[in-house]
Design a protein around this motif. Structure first.
Motif, PDB file in Angstrom:
ATOM      1  N   ALA A   1       0.883  -1.151   0.018  1.00  0.00           N
ATOM      2  CA  ALA A   1      -0.075  -0.016   0.032  1.00  0.00           C
ATOM      3  C   ALA A   1       0.757   1.118  -0.061  1.00  0.00           C
ATOM      4  CB  ALA A   1      -1.116   0.104   1.335  1.00  0.00           C
ATOM      5  N   ILE A   2       0.257   2.302  -0.614  1.00  0.00           N
ATOM      6  CA  ILE A   2       0.915   3.802  -0.445  1.00  0.00           C
ATOM      7  C   ILE A   2      -0.357   4.478  -0.258  1.00  0.00           C
ATOM      8  CG2 ILE A   2       1.817   5.507  -1.507  1.00  0.00           C
ATOM      9  CD1 ILE A   2       3.458   3.572  -3.320  1.00  0.00           C
ATOM     10  N   LEU A   3      -0.191   5.161   0.927  1.00  0.00           N
ATOM     11  CA  LEU A   3      -1.343   6.049   1.492  1.00  0.00           C
ATOM     12  C   LEU A   3      -0.986   7.023   2.517  1.00  0.00           C
ATOM     13  CD1 LEU A   3      -3.092   3.555   4.066  1.00  0.00           C
ATOM     14  CD2 LEU A   3      -0.678   3.412   3.459  1.00  0.00           C
ATOM     15  N   PRO A   4      -2.030   8.018   2.832  1.00  0.00           N
ATOM     16  CA  PRO A   4      -1.521   9.079   3.708  1.00  0.00           C
ATOM     17  C   PRO A   4      -0.948   8.338   5.021  1.00  0.00           C
ATOM     18  CG  PRO A   4      -3.502   9.570   2.624  1.00  0.00           C
ATOM     19  CD  PRO A   4      -3.294   8.271   2.241  1.00  0.00           C
ATOM     20  N   SER A   5      -0.160   9.012   5.595  1.00  0.00           N
ATOM     21  CA  SER A   5       0.586   8.742   6.761  1.00  0.00           C
ATOM     22  C   SER A   5      -0.545   8.351   8.037  1.00  0.00           C
ATOM     23  CB  SER A   5       1.732   9.608   7.133  1.00  0.00           C
ATOM     24  OG  SER A   5       2.737   9.212   6.508  1.00  0.00           O
ATOM     25  N   SER A   6      -1.142   9.184   8.041  1.00  0.00           N
ATOM     26  CA  SER A   6      -2.296   9.162   9.076  1.00  0.00           C
ATOM     27  C   SER A   6      -2.963   8.029   8.928  1.00  0.00           C
ATOM     28  CB  SER A   6      -3.090  10.487   9.053  1.00  0.00           C
ATOM     29  OG  SER A   6      -3.784  10.788   7.942  1.00  0.00           O
ATOM     30  N   GLU A   7      -3.483   7.653   7.597  1.00  0.00           N
ATOM     31  CA  GLU A   7      -4.339   6.636   7.572  1.00  0.00           C
ATOM     32  C   GLU A   7      -3.439   5.088   7.874  1.00  0.00           C
ATOM     33  OE1 GLU A   7      -6.766   4.634   4.047  1.00  0.00           O
ATOM     34  OE2 GLU A   7      -6.169   6.655   3.830  1.00  0.00           O
ATOM     35  N   ALA A   8      -2.152   5.317   7.454  1.00  0.00           N
ATOM     36  CA  ALA A   8      -1.351   3.983   7.572  1.00  0.00           C
ATOM     37  C   ALA A   8      -1.079   3.674   9.093  1.00  0.00           C
ATOM     38  CB  ALA A   8      -0.083   4.392   6.859  1.00  0.00           C
ATOM     39  N   ARG A   9      -1.056   4.855   9.925  1.00  0.00           N
ATOM     40  CA  ARG A   9      -0.978   4.716  11.386  1.00  0.00           C
ATOM     41  C   ARG A   9      -2.200   3.931  12.132  1.00  0.00           C
ATOM     42  NH1 ARG A   9       1.407   9.766  10.697  1.00  0.00           N
ATOM     43  NH2 ARG A   9       3.641   9.700  11.015  1.00  0.00           N
ATOM     44  N   THR A  10      -3.582   4.238  11.437  1.00  0.00           N
ATOM     45  CA  THR A  10      -4.650   3.697  11.909  1.00  0.00           C
ATOM     46  C   THR A  10      -4.622   2.345  11.149  1.00  0.00           C
ATOM     47  OG1 THR A  10      -5.351   5.823  12.205  1.00  0.00           O
ATOM     48  CG2 THR A  10      -7.165   3.963  12.095  1.00  0.00           C
ATOM     49  N   ARG A  11      -4.664   2.002  10.092  1.00  0.00           N
ATOM     50  CA  ARG A  11      -4.881   0.713   9.162  1.00  0.00           C
ATOM     51  C   ARG A  11      -3.833  -0.261   9.543  1.00  0.00           C
ATOM     52  NH1 ARG A  11      -5.787   0.574   2.938  1.00  0.00           N
ATOM     53  NH2 ARG A  11      -7.111   2.192   3.349  1.00  0.00           N
ATOM     54  N   TYR A  12      -2.609   0.221   9.843  1.00  0.00           N
ATOM     55  CA  TYR A  12      -1.443  -0.744  10.185  1.00  0.00           C
ATOM     56  C   TYR A  12      -0.899  -0.547  11.488  1.00  0.00           C
ATOM     57  CZ  TYR A  12      -1.705  -1.526   5.131  1.00  0.00           C
ATOM     58  OH  TYR A  12      -2.291  -2.001   4.135  1.00  0.00           O
ATOM     59  N   ALA A  13      -1.726  -0.090  12.453  1.00  0.00           N
ATOM     60  CA  ALA A  13      -1.419   0.085  13.878  1.00  0.00           C
ATOM     61  C   ALA A  13      -0.226  -1.040  14.454  1.00  0.00           C
ATOM     62  CB  ALA A  13      -2.308   0.204  14.795  1.00  0.00           C
TER      63      ALA A  13
END
Length: 437
Positions: free
Chosen positions: A36-48
């Protein structure tokens, strides 16, 4: 289950689409692939639960692809400088190779080169040399994506006695590494002036049967062209066209001397060019018409050539040189802009090797061949455009991290798969041995 790694760079440069720079984005890799490449904020949530790696002043980009190299020749670096190609080859390099090249020489030299390349952000090398198993073993040891080019010539060397012998050794070596994810093979007829028509025909047939590429020096010097006109009555490219060599499975190294008709011919047949700007300059081979080649639609990647004719295996330096030379040669300052130069050293190289579905850009589903370049230093400031800074102002010393196939091979500028001290010791051993002779 594979560890999930989430990288948070200051700038994420995927290379495709060209010129795109993402800020506040993360790249997620799992195992050998980008997922995945995605916004950092979303990555922290989705890939906690992932391992998160902050690269706060870094650019993240695809690994560089060295489209033409003779890795083992790192052990001949500086042996015979400031000479024209044929003098360099006939009177210095080939005699030294005849005395010293062996399986151990090739392994040691290739490992040395791969350490240097990894430290400079190169993740794939399209090689061409002898002792093919040694090159493959070096690539596996380094964790480097390695295309083993199996040299073919008509005359005897310490490795083979004639063209058929070189081809036999190439096929045997390829069989030893079937299924190895980091290693693939090409047939590498050395050049039109060292390979006969019948051998080229055999290579073409074998490459088609095995579905592998062909890698060959072509139109490197004016002497090569003059000799072909004298012997065959046509320029080398016309001879190779008549033989059926030209096609999308061919990587033609150098192509310094190509007229308008030949450029159109290369484009029509889908031939890929490995442009070697530093080597071309050092051997006074000339100025490749890169802007004209690209305008005609020819895919052009970048190679370093060997360390005996460069003398660095520094693809960041050579992509800068490629951009500058194209402007000077064409008289157009807009020829090969920064984003295009970066594409040449990444996606164009992957395309030439038939690997662009897997490497050469950052995209979900592709293999995780990724580098991080630290742009925080004095020499990179002020920073207005990270792509421009990478191409025109950065050095290989700024490469801080390298992942190949999802594996960290360089971390915080330290090699993770190779031992620098051992490599230096072997270089000293070979220096003493070669210098004595």
């Amino acid at each position: 289950m594979s560890t999930t790694l989430c990288l948070h760079p200051r700038w994420l440069i995927p290379v495709e689409p060209a010129g795109l720079v993402l800020e506040s984005h993360a790249l997620v890799m799992q195992g050998e692939r980008i997922v995945a490449i995605l916004p950092s904020s979303e990555a922290r949530t989705r890939y906690a639960n992932a391992e998160h790696h902050m690269l706060s002043e870094h650019a993240l980009l695809p690994g560089l692809i060295n489209l033409h190299a003779h890795s083992a020749m790192s052990l001949l670096r500086g042996l015979a400088d400031d000479l024209a190609l044929m003098d360099w080859l006939n009177n210095h390099i080939w005699p030294a190779e005849g005395k010293h090249v062996s399986d151990q020489f090739v392994f040691d030299g290739s490992v040395h080169a791969m350490a240097e390349m990894i430290r400079g952000g190169t993740t794939t090398v399209n090689d061409m040399y002898f002792h093919h198993e040694a090159v493959a073993r070096a690539g596996i040891s380094a964790g480097m994506r390695t295309v083993v080019g199996c040299s073919v010539l008509e005359f005897p060397t310490g490795y083979g006695i004639n063209a058929d012998d070189y081809i036999k050794k190439a096929l045997h070596a390829r069989e030893q590494f079937v299924g190895e994810p980091l290693v693939s093979f090409t047939l590498a007829p050395h050049a039109p002036y060292t390979v006969a028509d019948e051998t080229f025909r055999k290579i073409i047939t074998l490459a088609e049967q095995l579905e592998i590429g062909i890698h060959c020096h072509i139109h490197e010097t004016r002497d090569e062209i003059d000799a072909s006109l004298k012997q065959y009555g046509v320029r080398p490219l016309e001879r190779l066209r008549n033989l059926g060599l030209l096609g999308p499975n061919l990587v033609a190294a150098h192509v310094v001397h190509a007229n308008d008709a030949e450029i159109a011919l290369l484009a029509r047949h889908g031939v890929h060019i490995a442009h070697n700007p530093a080597s071309n300059l050092k051997l006074a081979s000339g100025f490749a018409r890169v802007a004209a080649l690209q305008a005609a639609g020819v895919n052009v990647g970048i190679g370093t050539d060997g360390a005996a004719s460069n003398n660095k295996l520094d693809l960041l330096a050579d992509l800068r040189l490629a951009a500058l030379l194209a402007k000077a040669e064409s008289g157009n300052p807009q020829a090969v802009p920064a984003a295009k130069a970066l594409e040449m050293a990444t996606l164009a190289g992957a395309r030439a090797l038939g690997m662009d579905a897997h490497i050469g850009s950052l995209r979900a589903g592709k293999l995780a061949d990724i580098i991080a370049v630290d742009l925080s230093g004095l020499d990179s400031q002020p920073l207005y455009d990270p792509i421009s800074q990478l191409v025109y102002a950065s050095s290989r010393e700024q490469v801080s991290h390298v992942w190949i196939n999802g594996r960290a091979v360089l971390a915080d500028r330290e090699l993770r798969t190779l031992n620098a001290g051992q490599i230096q010791a072997r270089a000293h051993y070979w220096r003493e041995r070669i210098a004595t002779h």
